[in-house]
Scaffold this active site. Structure first.
Site, PDB file in Angstrom:
ATOM      1  N   HIS A   1      27.819 -55.920 -25.166  1.00  0.00           N
ATOM      2  CA  HIS A   1      28.317 -54.674 -24.558  1.00  0.00           C
ATOM      3  C   HIS A   1      29.126 -53.825 -25.528  1.00  0.00           C
ATOM      4  CE1 HIS A   1      29.632 -52.419 -20.807  1.00  0.00           C
ATOM      5  NE2 HIS A   1      28.389 -52.762 -20.511  1.00  0.00           N
TER       6      HIS A   1
ATOM      7  N   HIS B   1      16.492 -50.205 -20.521  1.00  0.00           N
ATOM      8  CA  HIS B   1      17.792 -50.414 -19.874  1.00  0.00           C
ATOM      9  C   HIS B   1      17.760 -49.726 -18.523  1.00  0.00           C
ATOM     10  CE1 HIS B   1      22.109 -49.197 -19.291  1.00  0.00           C
ATOM     11  NE2 HIS B   1      22.312 -50.429 -19.732  1.00  0.00           N
TER      12      HIS B   1
END
Length: 383
Positions: free
Chosen positions: A183, A283
């Site tokens: 992340h 994504h």
């Protein structure tokens, strides 16, 4: 052919922004312009684009895309490209609905009949993930993704990484493949250590091991690990992507169809990636419109590998009852069996949006606020 008569947008729970375009003949299409934590900025950009594009020919999708991008002078970036994504997806949906065809037929036709998928377990501060992993397995998933760590300092104690390895091992023992999402939280000293510690446990990929702006660090890290490196949600066009393809530092590209310029641009990114032997895994921890658009592209993309689904992701459960099963008239299109979802067969995006629910929720939905971490000394850490 028909001119664009109306462009509307709808802010809905848990954190999504939908777009509807209608032409002068009543034909319509739906898009998604979600940019998590920046809803108001995208709405402002859409207001400006609406003034420009009402009256344009709805079928001339590429001309509208080029106009929005190239006549802006200040090009790219998450806000403009997310707004453009919403328009682009809606226009493709409108065109394929008008022609009474599934959208992927207009993109060259199917190369597969079902889509390999994964979903999320854990939250922003991942803890015990075994129960969630068992639940995902029972739902039909055979791959999951979770945050690799909680917040981490620039140079933290190596012990801060030990639970990441334990969680990876525990989930894999249940028969699931697992992607670890760094992340962008880790800085290079810690990312190198964690990649090495995870390597014996063979995760499916490590995602955003560093922030995308550190391309030289990602290139270095790629030479230190055999784990596939994935990234792309914070790359907003083919021009952002090309440096990672050129330096061969990424194995799996993860463009976000609601951030990168929509269906038109994600198809171009996928073609570029194929020429570098790089896989595409879009994504999409977002809404059902974005997911349907991704699946239409997945159906016809040779180098597609696996699709993210936001089903029961922690951002959704925190907001209450709203998930990807909402806002569509037939949520069974998202049913997962042995790790796959059947390819969408309906016209357009392959889903029917429940407009009544969209308009009802949009009356009171607030904007989702960005999140963040602070260290024990009060300093900002990457989220």
């Amino acid at each position: 052919m028909g001119k664009i008569a109306n462009i509307e947008y709808f802010r809905v729970l848990p954190r999504w922004l939908f777009v509807k375009i209608t032409d002068e003949h009543g034909n319509y299409g739906w898009g998604e312009a979600t940019l998590e934590g920046h809803t108001q900025a995208v709405e402002g950009c859409l207001d400006a684009l609406i003034l420009r594009f009402v009256g344009y020919e709805a079928d001339n999708i590429e001309h509208l895309w080029q106009t929005a991008h190239r006549h802006s002078f200040y090009r790219g970036g998450p806000v403009l490209m997310s707004a453009l994504s919403g328009l682009d997806i809606a226009l493709w949906d409108l065109l394929s609905r008008r022609l009474n065809l599934p959208l992927h037929v207009l993109l060259g036709g199917a190369v597969r009949h079902k889509i390999r998928v994964y979903s999320w377990i854990g939250g922003d501060r991942p803890g015990d993930v075994e129960a969630a992993a068992r639940e995902r397995y029972a739902q039909g998933f055979r791959a999951v993704k979770m945050n690799a760590t909680s917040d981490i300092d620039w140079l933290d104690s190596p012990s801060a990484l030990s639970t990441s390895v334990e969680r990876c091992r525990a989930v894999k023992s249940l028969g699931l493949d697992v992607g670890l999402d760094f992340h962008g939280r880790l800085h290079k000293p810690m990312a190198k250590q964690l990649a090495r510690a995870l390597e014996p446990h063979c995760p499916l990929f490590i995602e955003e091991p560093l922030l995308s702006e550190h391309s030289e660090g990602i290139r270095q890290l790629s030479s230190l690990t055999t784990i596939p490196i994935a990234l792309g949600e914070r790359l907003y066009s083919r021009w952002d992507v090309k440096r990672f393809l050129h330096d061969t530092s990424v194995d799996v590209l993860q463009p976000d169809i609601s951030h990168c310029g929509g269906i038109s641009e994600i198809c171009r990114i996928a073609s570029m990636a194929e020429a570098y032997d790089v896989a595409i895994a879009p994504h999409c921890p977002l809404g059902p419109i974005a997911l349907a658009a991704c699946m239409q592209v997945d159906m016809c993309t040779p180098n597609f590998t696996i699709q993210e689904m936001g089903l029961q992701i922690h951002y959704n459960t925190e907001a209450g009852a709203y998930d990807i099963l909402n806002y569509v008239k037939d949520p069974s299109v998202w049913d997962v069996k042995d790790g796959y979802v059947e390819g969408l067969k309906g016209v357009g995006l392959g889903i029917e949006v429940d407009e009544e629910e969209v308009r009802s929720v949009a009356k009171t939905a607030g904007a989702w606020a960005p999140k963040g971490f602070l260290g024990p000394d009060g300093s900002i850490r990457e989220w």
